[in-house]
Structures are given as structure tokens and as C-alpha cells.
Write a protein that holds these residues in place. Structure first.
Motif, PDB file in Angstrom:
ATOM      1  N   ASN A 157      23.452  13.805 -33.584  1.00  0.00           N
ATOM      2  CA  ASN A 157      23.628  12.440 -33.081  1.00  0.00           C
ATOM      3  C   ASN A 157      24.803  12.352 -32.114  1.00  0.00           C
ATOM      4  O   ASN A 157      24.739  11.639 -31.109  1.00  0.00           O
ATOM      5  N   ILE A 158      25.872  13.080 -32.443  1.00  0.00           N
ATOM      6  CA  ILE A 158      27.034  13.081 -31.533  1.00  0.00           C
ATOM      7  C   ILE A 158      26.621  13.664 -30.179  1.00  0.00           C
ATOM      8  O   ILE A 158      26.927  13.103 -29.129  1.00  0.00           O
ATOM      9  N   VAL A 159      25.895  14.794 -30.214  1.00  0.00           N
ATOM     10  CA  VAL A 159      25.461  15.425 -28.964  1.00  0.00           C
ATOM     11  C   VAL A 159      24.526  14.495 -28.191  1.00  0.00           C
ATOM     12  O   VAL A 159      24.701  14.274 -26.987  1.00  0.00           O
ATOM     13  N   GLU A 160      23.561  13.900 -28.903  1.00  0.00           N
ATOM     14  CA  GLU A 160      22.518  13.115 -28.223  1.00  0.00           C
ATOM     15  C   GLU A 160      22.970  11.714 -27.826  1.00  0.00           C
ATOM     16  O   GLU A 160      22.653  11.241 -26.735  1.00  0.00           O
ATOM     17  N   HIS A 161      23.693  11.045 -28.732  1.00  0.00           N
ATOM     18  CA  HIS A 161      24.004   9.639 -28.488  1.00  0.00           C
ATOM     19  C   HIS A 161      25.448   9.406 -28.048  1.00  0.00           C
ATOM     20  O   HIS A 161      25.683   8.635 -27.122  1.00  0.00           O
ATOM     21  N   ALA A 162      26.417  10.049 -28.716  1.00  0.00           N
ATOM     22  CA  ALA A 162      27.818   9.792 -28.364  1.00  0.00           C
ATOM     23  C   ALA A 162      28.156  10.486 -27.040  1.00  0.00           C
ATOM     24  O   ALA A 162      28.655   9.856 -26.113  1.00  0.00           O
ATOM     25  N   TYR A 163      27.862  11.779 -26.940  1.00  0.00           N
ATOM     26  CA  TYR A 163      28.149  12.478 -25.686  1.00  0.00           C
ATOM     27  C   TYR A 163      26.982  12.374 -24.698  1.00  0.00           C
ATOM     28  O   TYR A 163      27.201  12.456 -23.486  1.00  0.00           O
ATOM     29  N   GLN A 194      24.241  -1.855 -38.885  1.00  0.00           N
ATOM     30  CA  GLN A 194      22.924  -2.424 -38.632  1.00  0.00           C
ATOM     31  C   GLN A 194      21.842  -1.337 -38.656  1.00  0.00           C
ATOM     32  O   GLN A 194      20.670  -1.621 -38.818  1.00  0.00           O
ATOM     33  N   ILE A 195      22.268  -0.104 -38.420  1.00  0.00           N
ATOM     34  CA  ILE A 195      21.302   0.991 -38.437  1.00  0.00           C
ATOM     35  C   ILE A 195      20.986   1.323 -39.882  1.00  0.00           C
ATOM     36  O   ILE A 195      21.756   1.935 -40.598  1.00  0.00           O
ATOM     37  N   LYS A 196      19.843   0.869 -40.305  1.00  0.00           N
ATOM     38  CA  LYS A 196      19.464   1.009 -41.709  1.00  0.00           C
ATOM     39  C   LYS A 196      18.557   2.218 -41.880  1.00  0.00           C
ATOM     40  O   LYS A 196      17.865   2.642 -40.970  1.00  0.00           O
ATOM     41  N   GLU A 246       8.330  10.815 -34.976  1.00  0.00           N
ATOM     42  CA  GLU A 246       8.757  12.131 -34.467  1.00  0.00           C
ATOM     43  C   GLU A 246      10.280  12.242 -34.449  1.00  0.00           C
ATOM     44  O   GLU A 246      10.835  13.239 -34.005  1.00  0.00           O
ATOM     45  N   GLY A 247      10.953  11.223 -34.921  1.00  0.00           N
ATOM     46  CA  GLY A 247      12.422  11.230 -34.938  1.00  0.00           C
ATOM     47  C   GLY A 247      12.894  10.029 -35.726  1.00  0.00           C
ATOM     48  O   GLY A 247      12.102   9.384 -36.417  1.00  0.00           O
ATOM     49  N   GLY A 248      14.199   9.744 -35.623  1.00  0.00           N
ATOM     50  CA  GLY A 248      14.747   8.586 -36.325  1.00  0.00           C
ATOM     51  C   GLY A 248      15.016   8.827 -37.789  1.00  0.00           C
ATOM     52  O   GLY A 248      15.238   7.896 -38.558  1.00  0.00           O
ATOM     53  N   PHE A 249      15.027  10.097 -38.173  1.00  0.00           N
ATOM     54  CA  PHE A 249      15.284  10.442 -39.578  1.00  0.00           C
ATOM     55  C   PHE A 249      16.766  10.685 -39.887  1.00  0.00           C
ATOM     56  O   PHE A 249      17.150  10.821 -41.043  1.00  0.00           O
ATOM     57  N   GLY A 250      17.574  10.825 -38.835  1.00  0.00           N
ATOM     58  CA  GLY A 250      18.955  11.296 -39.018  1.00  0.00           C
ATOM     59  C   GLY A 250      19.760  10.485 -40.023  1.00  0.00           C
ATOM     60  O   GLY A 250      20.288  11.016 -40.995  1.00  0.00           O
ATOM     61  N   MET A 251      19.857   9.181 -39.762  1.00  0.00           N
ATOM     62  CA  MET A 251      20.663   8.311 -40.634  1.00  0.00           C
ATOM     63  C   MET A 251      20.093   8.291 -42.050  1.00  0.00           C
ATOM     64  O   MET A 251      20.831   8.323 -43.031  1.00  0.00           O
ATOM     65  N   PHE A 252      18.758   8.220 -42.129  1.00  0.00           N
ATOM     66  CA  PHE A 252      18.105   8.213 -43.435  1.00  0.00           C
ATOM     67  C   PHE A 252      18.470   9.475 -44.219  1.00  0.00           C
ATOM     68  O   PHE A 252      18.813   9.414 -45.397  1.00  0.00           O
ATOM     69  N   GLY A 303      33.134  10.342 -27.663  1.00  0.00           N
ATOM     70  CA  GLY A 303      32.080   9.830 -26.786  1.00  0.00           C
ATOM     71  C   GLY A 303      31.850   8.337 -26.987  1.00  0.00           C
ATOM     72  O   GLY A 303      32.736   7.605 -27.448  1.00  0.00           O
ATOM     73  N   LYS A 304      30.642   7.910 -26.658  1.00  0.00           N
ATOM     74  CA  LYS A 304      30.267   6.501 -26.779  1.00  0.00           C
ATOM     75  C   LYS A 304      30.207   6.114 -28.253  1.00  0.00           C
ATOM     76  O   LYS A 304      29.624   6.832 -29.069  1.00  0.00           O
ATOM     77  N   ALA A 305      30.792   4.992 -28.596  1.00  0.00           N
ATOM     78  CA  ALA A 305      30.775   4.543 -29.995  1.00  0.00           C
ATOM     79  C   ALA A 305      29.413   3.981 -30.363  1.00  0.00           C
ATOM     80  O   ALA A 305      28.676   3.502 -29.505  1.00  0.00           O
ATOM     81  N   MET A 306      29.095   4.045 -31.645  1.00  0.00           N
ATOM     82  CA  MET A 306      27.850   3.443 -32.129  1.00  0.00           C
ATOM     83  C   MET A 306      28.006   1.938 -32.049  1.00  0.00           C
ATOM     84  O   MET A 306      29.062   1.392 -32.394  1.00  0.00           O
ATOM     85  N   VAL A 307      26.953   1.238 -31.601  1.00  0.00           N
ATOM     86  CA  VAL A 307      27.080  -0.205 -31.362  1.00  0.00           C
ATOM     87  C   VAL A 307      27.351  -0.934 -32.671  1.00  0.00           C
ATOM     88  O   VAL A 307      28.334  -1.630 -32.820  1.00  0.00           O
TER      89      VAL A 307
HETATM   90  N1  LIG Z   1      26.987   9.253 -33.139  1.00  0.00           N
HETATM   91  C1  LIG Z   1      26.275   8.239 -32.586  1.00  0.00           C
HETATM   92  N2  LIG Z   1      26.766   7.584 -31.514  1.00  0.00           N
HETATM   93  C2  LIG Z   1      26.066   6.577 -30.970  1.00  0.00           C
HETATM   94  N3  LIG Z   1      24.875   6.138 -31.434  1.00  0.00           N
HETATM   95  C3  LIG Z   1      24.331   6.740 -32.486  1.00  0.00           C
HETATM   96  C4  LIG Z   1      25.006   7.831 -33.121  1.00  0.00           C
HETATM   97  N4  LIG Z   1      24.254   8.230 -34.162  1.00  0.00           N
HETATM   98  C5  LIG Z   1      23.171   7.441 -34.169  1.00  0.00           C
HETATM   99  N5  LIG Z   1      23.194   6.540 -33.176  1.00  0.00           N
HETATM  100  C6  LIG Z   1      22.164   5.511 -32.931  1.00  0.00           C
HETATM  101  O1  LIG Z   1      21.426   5.328 -34.147  1.00  0.00           O
HETATM  102  C7  LIG Z   1      20.022   5.570 -33.947  1.00  0.00           C
HETATM  103  C8  LIG Z   1      19.407   6.208 -35.204  1.00  0.00           C
HETATM  104  O2  LIG Z   1      19.877   7.513 -35.376  1.00  0.00           O
HETATM  105  P1  LIG Z   1      19.033   8.585 -36.199  1.00  0.00           P
HETATM  106  O3  LIG Z   1      18.609   7.962 -37.491  1.00  0.00           O
HETATM  107  O4  LIG Z   1      19.828   9.822 -36.318  1.00  0.00           O
HETATM  108  O5  LIG Z   1      17.729   8.841 -35.356  1.00  0.00           O
HETATM  109  P2  LIG Z   1      17.542   9.499 -33.904  1.00  0.00           P
HETATM  110  O6  LIG Z   1      18.837  10.125 -33.526  1.00  0.00           O
HETATM  111  O7  LIG Z   1      16.445  10.488 -34.120  1.00  0.00           O
HETATM  112  O8  LIG Z   1      17.156   8.363 -33.020  1.00  0.00           O
HETATM  113  C9  LIG Z   1      19.973   6.460 -32.713  1.00  0.00           C
HETATM  114  O9  LIG Z   1      18.744   6.383 -32.038  1.00  0.00           O
HETATM  115  C10 LIG Z   1      21.145   5.931 -31.895  1.00  0.00           C
HETATM  116  O10 LIG Z   1      20.768   4.790 -31.167  1.00  0.00           O
END
Ligand SMILES: Nc1ncnc2c1ncn2[C@@H]1O[C@H](COP(=O)(O)OP(=O)(O)O)[C@@H](O)[C@H]1O
Ligand SMILES: Nc1ncnc2c1ncn2[C@@H]1O[C@H](COP(=O)(O)OP(=O)(O)O)[C@@H](O)[C@H]1O
Lengths: 141, 114, 141, 114
Positions: free
Chosen positions: A48-54, A88-90, A107-113, A80-84
Motif C-alpha cells: 500500500n505504501i508503494v502503490e498509494h503513499a509513494y 473510513q476504509i473498512k 481482483e484487489g482491495g483485500f489489503g486492509m481486510f 508519501g501521500k497520507a491516507m485520506v
Molecule cells: N498507505 C496508504 N496511503 C494512502 N492510501 C492508502 C494506503 N493504504 C491504503 N490506501 C487506500 O485504501 C484503499 C484500500 O486499500 P487495500 O484494502 O489495501 O486495497 P487495494 O490497495 O488493493 O486497493 C486503497 O485503494 C487506497 O485508496
């Protein structure tokens, strides 16, 4: 209290190396299957850090491990960019799919879960451009 | 460097993952190689994961992508899932989406006559 | 080029954690038995830092890992007492004992010998109060 | 917390290392517990290392210390050495100092009639 500090570049090559290192350290304190699950949680957090924060920019991932008799704490930091809105990400919707409907399969969205299922506590905060995610796994006595 | 090797086994195409990890580093390559196999006409696929010790959600997603690409016209069976990797399937309920077999031979056999 | 940074306190609890982490990272690039040997070399180097460089004072051990197709490099740093003459410490005497003479058997002094046997290069230098030991293992193509 | 457990087996004392690592963190405790066993009168010892996956030079030194304490009046056999640990014995030539056996049973048997 044992404390180990790890860091590497925020890319998928380094996520692998950080993942296996955390697992090996976790195996000194947790059951092998719990250590294997912790590797999943840490890798998901790093991905998530690689994909969303950086998001394809360069940066460092820092992994601090704190180890007591009661808990195994992994502290992940990025700049990197902070999570909004982390709260709220349930995790509730990730598994809300119909297993018989091919088009419905995620096909994704499992990370937080996965993180929430594997660890006992997940905390996130962002301050002065540093984002900190804390994953805590309790140790069964 | 191919991460998948293929072999014809009875009426199935046995696809063996050669790498030890199916993670974000390799998920795109995995999807591309699976797409090439499916686009070449394979419809009854057995994916052997017995070399794989770690799968993250990107890797699991890549398998789902391949299943969707294959569509209802084919079958994608999974074989040789190690216990740590099985955890990933059960936690995400994907153990109920995919047919899982202990070995590639078991999976190939189940496709006979299809 | 993958680069992972690790650090922990200079005590035997942390040497363990650094050792297993280095081994896990090494297993991504080396044969399992080579990774196991590298753990020995790194643990011996860390033990020496705890025993001789820090000698029961507090300090940090830093372990930097550089990974290319050709070599696996482990850079260990401490801020303790420098080695007097690293080149004078030879591996030649450690194994110079009579296996049939109980009194002659060594109870220690294997550290340098093990490092030299396991890795392909060992380099040490001390500058501005920082001691750096570099252990390099070549990777067979 | 004891790192060694003992058990009488025929005319031998079977000493089992319960921890997974015999390293600098634990070497002093190992020497002390071995000394207690030897000072209590045990002379034919079998040290079972089958739980041990890592030995460093401090750990190996601690075994040598125990052998020296036992002296010529006794025997210290080693059993169950895993392959990664065996490397430590061979690199240091200690595989020629100690009698090594695949299992504790083999070692106990070799002491019968002594
Ligand atoms: N470290 C992070 N920084 C910014 N946004 C994040 C980060 N981790 C997660 N997110 C946001 O939360 C959402 C859900 O994350 P996740 O459950 O891991 O699924 P995925 O990464 O496959 O979309 C992401 O799509 C992203 O918008
Ligand atoms: N990091 C170090 N700092 C200072 N002196 C050291 C260091 N490492 C080794 N030495 C010196 O080299 C000697 C040989 O080291 P070694 O072969 O590991 O055996 P041992 O540590 O068992 O004595 C030590 O006794 C010590 O005097």
C-alpha cells in the motif's frame, strides 16, 4: 525490550526483503503459522505504501519492530501521500462478493481486510509529512 | 525469464509456477503469461502452486484476473497449495471460488472426460 | 540494487534477531545452506562487536545489506572500541589443536576463522569512531 | 527456565537441549546446567541437539567446556545434529573431537556395556 529497525526503498523488490526479514524475526516469538500471517499483513501494508503513499515516486519504507512478552508490534513509516481517512476504509466490503458470480469477484482491495484479520490492532496517523501505521499482534501466553 | 511453464496432461494444460513467491513484484508478469496461455486457446487449466511459499493479495488478485479472462467457457483448477498459502485463500474466501486439489495429478484426473 | 538497512542494540538478544533477518534476506538470493552459513558469519561478527567493541557498554549495531547478481554484501558498523590490528588477527591458529588432547581443545577464538571460511572477502576499517566490517559472499551464477 | 532436560536411559544420561538456538545469549546458561549435571555424578552423557537449528562459536565452545569438565573419566556423545548445525562442527573440526550419532537411541545403544 528488543527493538529492531529495518528500512529499504519503497518498491516491490524491497517489500519482499522486508517481508521475509519480519517473518524471520517474528518466528523467534510467534508460532510459525502466525509469523507467516504477519508477513502477509506487513507485505500488504508495504504494498500500500508503494502503490498509494509513494504512487510510483521514490521514498523509503521504515519498519520498526518492538517485541515484548505480550505483543509483537510492527511500526511502518513512509513520507508519501497520507491516507485520506484511514478510519473510513473498512474491511467489511472486501469480502462482500458472490462466490458464484464470476463478474463479481474482487481482483484487489483485500489489503486492509487482511491486516485487520491478521493483527489485533491497526492504528494509523500522519504528522509532519510522516505517515505511521502500527500493526500489533498479541502473543498468547 | 518465464515464471510459468506449461505441459499438456490428458485434456488439461498444466501450468506450473516456477517462482517461490507470487507477490506484487511478479503479479503483472503472472497475469501476462496466463493471458498468453489462455489466448493461445487453453480452456482446461491446472495451476500448480507447489513451488510457491508466499502469496499476497496482488498475487491472489492476479489468479482471479486469469479466472475472469478464462470466463465460463473454461476451468481453472489449483493444485499443490501449501498450508501458509492456503491461509491466503481461506482468509479471502477464495478457497470457495476455486477448486483446490492436493496435487497436479489429482486436478488433471478430475478433468478427464470434460 | 536492493539495499536493506537493519539495526538493533549491541546485545545478544538483538544479535539473534539480526542474524535470523539476514539469513531470511540471504535465502532470497543464495542457496539455503549458504544463507545458513552467512547467518553464522554475521552472528560471529555481531558477537565480536558485543564482546570486544562494546565490551558490556551500550551501543548500536548497524547491518546494511547490498545485493547484486554477483554478490551479497553485509556491512556491519559499531561505534565501540576499534580492533587493534585487524590484519594481524589470523585464522591460522584457531584450528591448530590436537583433537586427541582434551586440554588442547579451544573453547573460543573461532569467530574470525569462521567468517574467513564462510565469506569470500572480509574487510575492516575504523574512522571517526565508526568501525566498519564488510563481509562479501560471491553468488555463483 | 531450564534449557536442558535430563532422563536416565540404560546406563546413559540423556540430556536434551529444549531451545532452538545454542548461541551467545544462552551459552553461559548451557555451561551452568551441564556443569550441574556433571557435578551431580553423570559420566556417560548423550547430548540430544535435534531441537537445535543454529549453533554459533559460543555455543560450540560451551559444549567443549562441558567435555573438558567431564574429563577423561566420562563420555559426551552428541546426537541428532541437523545439517546446518553439522556445518559448524565440520568447519571447526569438532566433528572429529565428538562422537556424533543420528539419533539419541543410537548414541544410548553405543554406550551399553560401558
Ligand atoms: N498507505 C496508504 N496511503 C494512502 N492510501 C492508502 C494506503 N493504504 C491504503 N490506501 C487506500 O485504501 C484503499 C484500500 O486499500 P487495500 O484494502 O489495501 O486495497 P487495494 O490497495 O488493493 O486497493 C486503497 O485503494 C487506497 O485508496
Ligand atoms: N569487533 C571487534 N572489536 C575489537 N576487537 C575484536 C573485534 N572482533 C574481534 N576482535 C579481537 O579479535 C580476537 C579474535 O576474535 P574471534 O576470532 O572472533 O575469537 P573470540 O571472539 O572468541 O576471541 C578477539 O579475541 C578480539 O581480541
Amino acid at each position: 525490550m528488543p527493538f529492531v529497525h529495518l528500512s529499504g526503498n519503497g518498491d516491490f523488490d524491497h517489500v519482499r526483503l522486508l517481508g521475509v526479514a519480519v517473518r524471520a524475526i517474528a518466528e523467534t516469538a510467534l508460532a510459525p503459522s502466525d509469523a507467516a500471517q504477519l508477513e502477509i499483513a506487513v507485505v500488504e501494508a508495504c504494498n500500500n505504501i508503494v502503490e498509494h503513499a509513494y504512487a510510483n515516486t521514490k521514498g523509503i519504507i521504515t519498519v520498526d519492530i518492538f517485541l515484548t512478552d505480550q505483543k509483537f508490534v510492527v511500526n511502518l513509516r513512509d513520507t508519501g501521500k497520507a491516507m485520506v481517512d484511514a478510519h473510513q476504509i473498512k474491511d467489511s466490503t472486501a469480502l462482500d462478493f458472490d462466490i458464484d458470480n464470476l463478474d463479481d469477484l474482487p481482483e484487489g482491495g483485500f489489503g486492509m481486510f487482511l491486516m485487520d484479520t491478521i493483527v489485533d490492532e491497526r492504528k494509523y496517523f500522519s504528522e509532519n509529512g510522516i505517515n505511521t501505521l502500527t500493526l500489533t499482534k498479541y502473543i498468547q501466553p | 525469464m518465464a515464471i510459468l511453464t506449461t505441459e499438456n496432461r490428458a485434456n488439461a494444460t498444466l501450468v506450473t509456477m516456477t517462482e517461490k513467491r507470487l507477490d506484487a513484484k511478479i503479479a503483472v508478469a503472472f497475469k501476462e503469461e496466463m493471458a498468453a496461455i489462455i489466448n493461445a486457446g487453453a480452456t482446461l487449466l491446472v495451476l500448480d502452486l507447489s513451488n510457491v511459499g508466499f502469496v499476497d493479495s496482488s498475487g491472489l488478485g492476479a489468479i482471479v484476473t486469469s479466472l475472469k479472462l478464462l470466463g465460463r467457457k473454461g476451468d481453472l483448477l489449483i493444485a499443490g497449495v501449501k498450508s501458509d498459502v492456503m491461509t491466503m485463500f481461506t482468509l479471502t474466501r477464495m478457497d470457495r471460488v476455486f477448486q483446490l486439489f492436493p496435487t497436479a495429478d489429482d486436478a488433471v484426473k478430475s478433468l478427464e472426460g470434460k
